[in-house]
Design a protein around this motif. Structure first.
Motif, PDB file in Angstrom:
ATOM      1  N   ALA A   1      53.727  54.973  44.087  1.00 39.28           N
ATOM      2  CA  ALA A   1      52.319  54.576  44.041  1.00 39.28           C
ATOM      3  C   ALA A   1      51.532  55.500  43.116  1.00 39.28           C
ATOM      4  O   ALA A   1      50.648  55.046  42.371  1.00 39.28           O
ATOM      5  N   THR A   2      51.849  56.772  43.131  1.00 40.48           N
ATOM      6  CA  THR A   2      51.174  57.725  42.251  1.00 40.48           C
ATOM      7  C   THR A   2      51.388  57.362  40.786  1.00 40.48           C
ATOM      8  O   THR A   2      50.446  57.365  39.981  1.00 40.48           O
ATOM      9  N   GLN A   3      52.610  57.025  40.437  1.00 36.38           N
ATOM     10  CA  GLN A   3      52.902  56.693  39.038  1.00 36.38           C
ATOM     11  C   GLN A   3      52.280  55.356  38.625  1.00 36.38           C
ATOM     12  O   GLN A   3      51.862  55.192  37.469  1.00 36.38           O
ATOM     13  N   LEU A   4      52.188  54.405  39.547  1.00 32.22           N
ATOM     14  CA  LEU A   4      51.511  53.148  39.236  1.00 32.22           C
ATOM     15  C   LEU A   4      50.036  53.399  38.912  1.00 32.22           C
ATOM     16  O   LEU A   4      49.489  52.832  37.952  1.00 32.22           O
ATOM     17  N   HIS A   5      49.407  54.253  39.680  1.00 28.65           N
ATOM     18  CA  HIS A   5      48.011  54.596  39.408  1.00 28.65           C
ATOM     19  C   HIS A   5      47.889  55.348  38.083  1.00 28.65           C
ATOM     20  O   HIS A   5      46.946  55.132  37.317  1.00 28.65           O
ATOM     21  N   ARG A   6      48.862  56.213  37.781  1.00 24.66           N
ATOM     22  CA  ARG A   6      48.812  56.958  36.519  1.00 24.66           C
ATOM     23  C   ARG A   6      48.965  56.006  35.322  1.00 24.66           C
ATOM     24  O   ARG A   6      48.329  56.187  34.287  1.00 24.66           O
ATOM     25  N   MET A   7      49.810  54.997  35.470  1.00 22.64           N
ATOM     26  CA  MET A   7      49.962  54.005  34.415  1.00 22.64           C
ATOM     27  C   MET A   7      48.640  53.308  34.132  1.00 22.64           C
ATOM     28  O   MET A   7      48.274  53.092  32.966  1.00 22.64           O
ATOM     29  N   MET A   8      47.925  52.920  35.177  1.00 20.48           N
ATOM     30  CA  MET A   8      46.635  52.250  34.984  1.00 20.48           C
ATOM     31  C   MET A   8      45.663  53.144  34.215  1.00 20.48           C
ATOM     32  O   MET A   8      44.932  52.691  33.334  1.00 20.48           O
ATOM     33  N   ILE A   9      45.659  54.411  34.539  1.00 19.66           N
ATOM     34  CA  ILE A   9      44.713  55.325  33.896  1.00 19.66           C
ATOM     35  C   ILE A   9      45.080  55.550  32.436  1.00 19.66           C
ATOM     36  O   ILE A   9      44.202  55.605  31.565  1.00 19.66           O
ATOM     37  N   THR A  10      46.372  55.619  32.130  1.00 19.16           N
ATOM     38  CA  THR A  10      46.773  55.796  30.732  1.00 19.16           C
ATOM     39  C   THR A  10      46.390  54.589  29.885  1.00 19.16           C
ATOM     40  O   THR A  10      46.269  54.691  28.665  1.00 19.16           O
ATOM     41  N   HIS A  11      46.175  53.454  30.535  1.00 20.19           N
ATOM     42  CA  HIS A  11      45.747  52.251  29.824  1.00 20.19           C
ATOM     43  C   HIS A  11      44.238  52.046  29.875  1.00 20.19           C
ATOM     44  O   HIS A  11      43.740  50.952  29.605  1.00 20.19           O
ATOM     45  N   GLY A  12      43.503  53.109  30.253  1.00 16.74           N
ATOM     46  CA  GLY A  12      42.054  53.063  30.129  1.00 16.74           C
ATOM     47  C   GLY A  12      41.286  52.563  31.325  1.00 16.74           C
ATOM     48  O   GLY A  12      40.113  52.196  31.199  1.00 16.74           O
ATOM     49  N   HIS A  13      41.902  52.556  32.514  1.00 14.90           N
ATOM     50  CA  HIS A  13      41.236  52.014  33.691  1.00 14.90           C
ATOM     51  C   HIS A  13      40.853  53.100  34.699  1.00 14.90           C
ATOM     52  O   HIS A  13      40.771  52.839  35.898  1.00 14.90           O
ATOM     53  N   ALA A  14      40.580  54.293  34.223  1.00 13.12           N
ATOM     54  CA  ALA A  14      40.255  55.400  35.125  1.00 13.12           C
ATOM     55  C   ALA A  14      39.053  55.098  35.994  1.00 13.12           C
ATOM     56  O   ALA A  14      38.989  55.504  37.161  1.00 13.12           O
ATOM     57  N   ASP A  15      38.064  54.397  35.455  1.00 15.09           N
ATOM     58  CA  ASP A  15      36.839  54.133  36.199  1.00 15.09           C
ATOM     59  C   ASP A  15      36.804  52.745  36.820  1.00 15.09           C
ATOM     60  O   ASP A  15      35.771  52.326  37.351  1.00 15.09           O
ATOM     61  N   SER A  16      37.911  52.014  36.780  1.00 13.55           N
ATOM     62  CA  SER A  16      38.004  50.741  37.488  1.00 13.55           C
ATOM     63  C   SER A  16      38.217  50.992  38.973  1.00 13.55           C
ATOM     64  O   SER A  16      38.645  52.071  39.388  1.00 13.55           O
ATOM     65  N   ASP A  17      37.929  49.969  39.770  1.00 17.55           N
ATOM     66  CA  ASP A  17      38.201  50.068  41.199  1.00 17.55           C
ATOM     67  C   ASP A  17      39.703  50.204  41.426  1.00 17.55           C
ATOM     68  O   ASP A  17      40.517  49.707  40.629  1.00 17.55           O
ATOM     69  N   SER A  18      40.075  50.833  42.516  1.00 14.62           N
ATOM     70  CA  SER A  18      41.501  51.055  42.782  1.00 14.62           C
ATOM     71  C   SER A  18      42.262  49.744  42.999  1.00 14.62           C
ATOM     72  O   SER A  18      43.485  49.709  42.843  1.00 14.62           O
ATOM     73  N   THR A  19      41.558  48.659  43.321  1.00 17.06           N
ATOM     74  CA  THR A  19      42.240  47.368  43.462  1.00 17.06           C
ATOM     75  C   THR A  19      42.757  46.851  42.116  1.00 17.06           C
ATOM     76  O   THR A  19      43.557  45.919  42.075  1.00 17.06           O
ATOM     77  N   ALA A  20      42.318  47.449  41.014  1.00 21.28           N
ATOM     78  CA  ALA A  20      42.772  47.016  39.687  1.00 21.28           C
ATOM     79  C   ALA A  20      44.253  47.249  39.479  1.00 21.28           C
ATOM     80  O   ALA A  20      44.822  46.771  38.486  1.00 21.28           O
ATOM     81  N   VAL A  21      44.915  47.926  40.400  1.00 21.53           N
ATOM     82  CA  VAL A  21      46.360  48.148  40.268  1.00 21.53           C
ATOM     83  C   VAL A  21      47.109  46.821  40.198  1.00 21.53           C
ATOM     84  O   VAL A  21      48.218  46.754  39.655  1.00 21.53           O
ATOM     85  N   ILE A  22      46.518  45.740  40.699  1.00 26.80           N
ATOM     86  CA  ILE A  22      47.161  44.423  40.633  1.00 26.80           C
ATOM     87  C   ILE A  22      47.337  43.967  39.187  1.00 26.80           C
ATOM     88  O   ILE A  22      48.194  43.131  38.890  1.00 26.80           O
ATOM     89  N   ALA A  23      46.540  44.514  38.274  1.00 32.70           N
ATOM     90  CA  ALA A  23      46.641  44.109  36.872  1.00 32.70           C
ATOM     91  C   ALA A  23      48.017  44.388  36.288  1.00 32.70           C
ATOM     92  O   ALA A  23      48.445  43.724  35.338  1.00 32.70           O
TER      93      ALA A  23
END
Length: 296
Positions: A266-288
């Motif tokens: 789960a930590t790495q999935l969240h890190r992937m989202m942030i590397t793609h520019g979604h640091a300030d998106s809601d945490s539900t954006a992990v579905i993307a």
């Protein structure tokens, strides 16, 4: 419950701090505030809060000082940095840290503040998000000396639906780590379940109704589905904040020798989202990450 005739300080008027400060003002607290971004203070000052020039001034004027800032470094800066709380603190006062920080460092900072000033420290991180902060229904998990906890309990009761003293200083932060294991992992799994439902042709918006009362039912599920289905990722809890917390969890896992393979993923999935520019998106954006046309 009414306030004792004392002044409460609040440092950190952000996504969570703002609704908490406004609740205290609505309960007729005398509130003194400081924040690194003056524009974020506008609402609470208009509601009756008093402005302080620095954290030290907050501590001089208040008997209970609440901090709700971004991370461990920010807590250290507002408490022990130049013009920090420690410069204005004294015996008989208590700092309540509602940030989420390293449990070990929380214990050390509590000891340091008491040694320098005689001031108590209660770590009291929260869960529930901005809506629960506004409604006064946060889960507040506390650590500290029982006498210090008793001293600040009347203030925290205005913010909490549940308030539990879990043990000595640092115990609240450790409990928050457990909370974040469940939240971070479950949101990743919920995202998979919702995407599976949509790919299989179901109206995923009806899942809360269909699963109500069953073992898969949860507040987290009910809150996540509308945002994940609609793609509305306006932040109620930012991805970068969840990743910061999950990194703290993994650090604690290393210190305690606890295997945590699911949380590591789960930590790495969240890190992937942030590397793609979604640091300030809601945490539900992990579905993307799971979509045929991911929002990356």
């Amino acid at each position: 419950m009414t306030f004792q005739p004392e002044t409460v300080g609040f440092i950190g008027i952000g996504l969570m701090g703002r609704p908490m400060a406004l609740r205290l003002l609505a309960a007729d607290a005398r509130l003194v505030v400081w924040g690194r971004t003056p524009g974020k203070l506008r609402d609470v000052l208009a509601a009756g809060a008093e402005f302080a020039e620095a954290p030290a001034a907050v501590a001089q004027r208040a008997s209970v000082v609440i901090t709700c800032v971004s991370d461990t470094a920010a807590v250290e800066a507002v408490v022990f940095g130049p013009c920090g709380v420690a410069e204005g603190g004294s015996a008989g006062k208590v700092l309540v840290d509602m940030s989420t920080i390293q449990p070990r460092r929380s214990r050390e900072l509590a000891e340091q503040l008491r040694a320098q000033t005689g001031m108590g420290w209660v770590d009291a991180p929260v869960s529930g998000g901005p809506s629960a902060a506004a409604a006064g229904t946060l889960a507040v998990m506390a650590g500290g000396d029982p006498a210090d906890f008793e001293r600040v309990e009347p203030v925290l009761r205005h913010l909490a639906g549940g308030l539990t003293l879990m043990g000595p200083p640092g115990a609240g932060q450790t409990t928050k780590m457990v909370n974040q294991v469940i939240v971070g992992g479950c949101k990743s799994v919920i995202a998979e379940a919702i995407q599976l439902a949509m790919n299989a042709g179901l109206d995923a918006r009806r899942l809360p109704e269909a699963l109500a009362g069953g073992r898969a039912d949860s507040v987290l599920l009910r809150q996540s589905i509308p945002k994940m289905v609609s793609g509305d990722f306006s932040p109620a809890g930012r991805l970068r904040t969840v990743l910061k917390d999950l990194d703290l969890v993994m650090e604690l896992a290393g210190e305690t020798g606890t295997p945590m393979p699911m949380t590591g993923l789960a930590t790495q999935l969240h890190r992937m989202m942030i590397t793609h520019g979604h640091a300030d998106s809601d945490s539900t954006a992990v579905i993307a990450l799971l979509r045929d046309r991911p929002l990356l």
